[in-house]
Design a protein around this motif. Structure first.
Motif, PDB file in Angstrom:
ATOM      1  N   TYR A  76       0.927  -1.286  -0.120  1.00  0.00           N
ATOM      2  CA  TYR A  76      -0.009  -0.117  -0.017  1.00  0.00           C
ATOM      3  C   TYR A  76       0.672   1.206   0.002  1.00  0.00           C
ATOM      4  O   TYR A  76       0.411   2.245  -0.543  1.00  0.00           O
ATOM      5  CB  TYR A  76      -0.713  -0.060   1.227  1.00  0.00           C
ATOM      6  CG  TYR A  76      -2.272  -0.875   0.890  1.00  0.00           C
ATOM      7  CD1 TYR A  76      -2.148  -2.197   0.390  1.00  0.00           C
ATOM      8  CD2 TYR A  76      -3.443  -0.263   1.193  1.00  0.00           C
ATOM      9  CE1 TYR A  76      -3.366  -2.774   0.005  1.00  0.00           C
ATOM     10  CE2 TYR A  76      -4.558  -1.041   1.011  1.00  0.00           C
ATOM     11  CZ  TYR A  76      -4.634  -2.288   0.413  1.00  0.00           C
ATOM     12  OH  TYR A  76      -5.839  -3.066   0.203  1.00  0.00           O
ATOM     13  N   GLU A  77       1.827   1.008   0.547  1.00  0.00           N
ATOM     14  CA  GLU A  77       2.787   2.358   0.435  1.00  0.00           C
ATOM     15  C   GLU A  77       3.099   3.010  -0.938  1.00  0.00           C
ATOM     16  O   GLU A  77       3.565   3.952  -1.224  1.00  0.00           O
ATOM     17  CB  GLU A  77       4.351   2.174   1.411  1.00  0.00           C
ATOM     18  CG  GLU A  77       4.183   2.029   2.770  1.00  0.00           C
ATOM     19  CD  GLU A  77       3.819   0.439   3.103  1.00  0.00           C
ATOM     20  OE1 GLU A  77       3.078  -0.250   2.262  1.00  0.00           O
ATOM     21  OE2 GLU A  77       4.216   0.178   4.313  1.00  0.00           O
ATOM     22  N   THR A 167       7.548  -0.818   9.304  1.00  0.00           N
ATOM     23  CA  THR A 167       7.989  -0.803   7.880  1.00  0.00           C
ATOM     24  C   THR A 167       8.710   0.824   7.516  1.00  0.00           C
ATOM     25  O   THR A 167       8.210   1.627   8.256  1.00  0.00           O
ATOM     26  CB  THR A 167       6.688  -0.798   6.870  1.00  0.00           C
ATOM     27  OG1 THR A 167       6.313  -2.236   6.853  1.00  0.00           O
ATOM     28  CG2 THR A 167       7.118  -0.707   5.313  1.00  0.00           C
ATOM     29  N   ASN A 215       8.046  -6.876  -3.474  1.00  0.00           N
ATOM     30  CA  ASN A 215       7.906  -7.868  -2.484  1.00  0.00           C
ATOM     31  C   ASN A 215       8.558  -7.604  -1.200  1.00  0.00           C
ATOM     32  O   ASN A 215       8.528  -8.605  -0.360  1.00  0.00           O
ATOM     33  CB  ASN A 215       8.480  -9.344  -3.070  1.00  0.00           C
ATOM     34  CG  ASN A 215       7.735  -9.670  -4.567  1.00  0.00           C
ATOM     35  OD1 ASN A 215       8.050  -9.275  -5.431  1.00  0.00           O
ATOM     36  ND2 ASN A 215       6.787 -10.521  -4.014  1.00  0.00           N
ATOM     37  N   ARG A 220      11.941  -8.905   5.034  1.00  0.00           N
ATOM     38  CA  ARG A 220      10.332  -8.965   5.152  1.00  0.00           C
ATOM     39  C   ARG A 220      10.166  -9.817   6.046  1.00  0.00           C
ATOM     40  O   ARG A 220      11.478 -10.902   6.223  1.00  0.00           O
ATOM     41  CB  ARG A 220       9.574  -8.833   4.021  1.00  0.00           C
ATOM     42  CG  ARG A 220       9.602 -10.159   3.234  1.00  0.00           C
ATOM     43  CD  ARG A 220       8.793 -10.624   2.093  1.00  0.00           C
ATOM     44  NE  ARG A 220       7.296 -10.329   2.540  1.00  0.00           N
ATOM     45  CZ  ARG A 220       6.391 -10.307   1.794  1.00  0.00           C
ATOM     46  NH1 ARG A 220       6.644 -10.534   0.517  1.00  0.00           N
ATOM     47  NH2 ARG A 220       5.221 -10.037   2.104  1.00  0.00           N
ATOM     48  N   LYS A 233       6.489  -5.948   5.115  1.00  0.00           N
ATOM     49  CA  LYS A 233       7.476  -5.778   4.148  1.00  0.00           C
ATOM     50  C   LYS A 233       8.608  -4.634   4.677  1.00  0.00           C
ATOM     51  O   LYS A 233       8.137  -3.746   5.408  1.00  0.00           O
ATOM     52  CB  LYS A 233       7.049  -5.493   2.881  1.00  0.00           C
ATOM     53  CG  LYS A 233       6.345  -6.566   2.222  1.00  0.00           C
ATOM     54  CD  LYS A 233       5.552  -5.937   0.940  1.00  0.00           C
ATOM     55  CE  LYS A 233       4.839  -7.240   0.132  1.00  0.00           C
ATOM     56  NZ  LYS A 233       4.380  -6.668  -1.116  1.00  0.00           N
TER      57      LYS A 233
HETATM   58  N1  MTE Z   1       4.511  -2.669   4.718  1.00  0.00           N
HETATM   59  C1  MTE Z   1       3.597  -3.278   4.172  1.00  0.00           C
HETATM   60  N2  MTE Z   1       3.596  -4.599   4.459  1.00  0.00           N
HETATM   61  C2  MTE Z   1       2.672  -5.478   3.776  1.00  0.00           C
HETATM   62  C3  MTE Z   1       1.592  -4.850   2.986  1.00  0.00           C
HETATM   63  C4  MTE Z   1       1.545  -3.774   2.771  1.00  0.00           C
HETATM   64  O1  MTE Z   1       0.605  -2.991   2.060  1.00  0.00           O
HETATM   65  N3  MTE Z   1       2.606  -2.763   3.338  1.00  0.00           N
HETATM   66  N4  MTE Z   1       0.639  -5.914   2.520  1.00  0.00           N
HETATM   67  C5  MTE Z   1       0.722  -7.151   2.943  1.00  0.00           C
HETATM   68  C6  MTE Z   1      -0.320  -8.034   2.225  1.00  0.00           C
HETATM   69  S1  MTE Z   1      -2.125  -7.753   2.262  1.00  0.00           S
HETATM   70  C7  MTE Z   1       0.201  -8.805   1.364  1.00  0.00           C
HETATM   71  S2  MTE Z   1      -1.172 -10.137   0.868  1.00  0.00           S
HETATM   72  C8  MTE Z   1       1.405  -9.305   1.373  1.00  0.00           C
HETATM   73  C9  MTE Z   1       1.891  -9.396  -0.080  1.00  0.00           C
HETATM   74  O2  MTE Z   1       3.148  -9.824  -0.349  1.00  0.00           O
HETATM   75  P1  MTE Z   1       3.603  -9.892  -1.682  1.00  0.00           P
HETATM   76  O3  MTE Z   1       3.351  -8.659  -2.642  1.00  0.00           O
HETATM   77  O4  MTE Z   1       5.113 -10.264  -1.688  1.00  0.00           O
HETATM   78  O5  MTE Z   1       2.989 -11.112  -2.507  1.00  0.00           O
HETATM   79  O6  MTE Z   1       2.362  -8.240   1.897  1.00  0.00           O
HETATM   80  C10 MTE Z   1       1.762  -7.560   3.180  1.00  0.00           C
HETATM   81  N5  MTE Z   1       2.856  -6.752   3.796  1.00  0.00           N
END
Ligand code: MTE
Ligand code: MO
Length: 307
Positions: A76-77, A167, A215, A220, A233
């Motif tokens: 989302y960032e 994050t 990713n 992460r 992440k």
């Molecule tokens: N900082 C951060 N981590 C996050 C997210 C995010 O929006 N911001 N989305 C999460 C969600 S909802 C999912 S499903 C996974 C997706 O990981 P991918 O894009 O490597 O498949 O990351 C997670 N970690």
């Protein structure tokens, strides 16, 4: 050569590929392992590709293609409204050098350089299933190390019962942060036994290469029995604490996203069923598995109510 007995971590997807293909691949990997060990003595060891952990492999045919796993993202960032667009919005994000602030109830709270930590924590590759709460799912070869190894290195105090992760927050490099009024930075957490569980991985790569920015580069978490949003992440802070940390999605919509967020096919999301998942990129439908297929290993941590 030591041939490790399967502990049952493997994804039981050998069913989708003829047995002979599966076992041939194992033999090829094992002889490749022997070659790797006998040559290259005294050479500086490249980080990627890392040694495959034979307890967590699948036939190549049942992996999600690399282009799909790195082209369909929730981050989302960068984009709170799109998944296929994330990969095109990450260019400005600076991932080297990368520092992680370790704070709270540990022997020596301090700033660590990721590269220094990686010198002490050998990388391995493990194939895990991954299930987003929105129902899309994938099977990914992650590279990293057990979070337990890092926790042991950091020597938490006995009073540390939970971990909180945060994050990076850099609106000038992360264009999605200005698009939505979310409680940035993204934050998540795990109970200490979940964090110490051997399945919980700190991930720095996938498909035998460093993690793409979309990713969660450069580092992460991956907890394969929980919905994807627990797998935070691009981590810059790890805090050891006594109380359950608040989490980003729980703070946004507490009725839909609990702290534990364990995959449970029988518990529908308030707005959709969780009984079925869809594999990217085909969107093939499969039954959702209890704890995303990791029930045998993780159910003992819970009393059946933590979802
Ligand atoms: N900082 C951060 N981590 C996050 C997210 C995010 O929006 N911001 N989305 C999460 C969600 S909802 C999912 S499903 C996974 C997706 O990981 P991918 O894009 O490597 O498949 O990351 C997670 N970690
Ligand atoms: Mo997700």
């Amino acid at each position: 050569m030591l041939i490790r007995k399967s502990e049952g971590w493997e994804i039981p997807e050998r069913e989708v590929t003829p047995e002979a293909v599966y076992w041939n691949r194992r033999q090829i990997l094992q002889s490749a392992g022997l070659l790797a060990a006998s040559s290259l003595v005294g050479q500086p060891k490249p980080l990627y590709p890392a040694v495959k952990n034979e307890e967590f492999t699948v036939p190549a045919a049942s992996l999600t293609p690399d282009w799909a796993a790195s082209g369909y993202n929730n981050f989302y960032e960068f984009d709170p409204n799109g998944k296929e667009t994330v990969k095109d919005l990450v260019d400005k994000f600076v991932i080297s050098p990368w520092q992680i602030q370790v704070s709270g109830l540990v022997k020596e709270p301090q700033m660590y350089d990721l590269d220094d930590l990686l010198k002490k924590l050998p990388l391995q590759e493990r194939v895990y299933r991954f299930r987003c709460v929105e129902r899309w799912a994938m099977v990914v070869p992650w590279t990293g190390f057990p979070l337990a190894s890092l926790i042991k290195l950091l020597e938490p105090k006995a009073s540390a019962k939970y971990l909180r992760f945060v994050t990076a927050s850099r609106p000038s490099e992360m264009p999605g942060m200005k698009k939505a009024p979310y409680p940035w930075p993204y934050f998540e957490g795990l109970r200490m036994d979940e964090a110490m569980h051997p399945l919980t991985m700190v991930v720095t790569g996938m498909y035998g290469k460093p993690l793409p920015k979309q990713n969660g580069a450069p580092v992460r978490i991956v907890t394969p029995w929980k919905y994807g949003y627990k797998s935070i992440k691009s981590i810059v802070n790890i805090e050891f604490r006594t109380s359950e940390p608040p989490t980003f999605w729980n703070k946004l919509i507490s009725s839909e996203y609990g702290f534990y967020s364990n995959v449970e096919p029988k518990k529908p999301h308030p707005r959709w069923s969780q009984a079925v998942e869809q594999m990217i990129p085909t969107m093939e439908r499969r039954p959702t598995m209890q704890y995303n297929g990791y029930e045998k290993f993780v159910a003992g941590m819970y009393n059946g109510k933590e979802f």
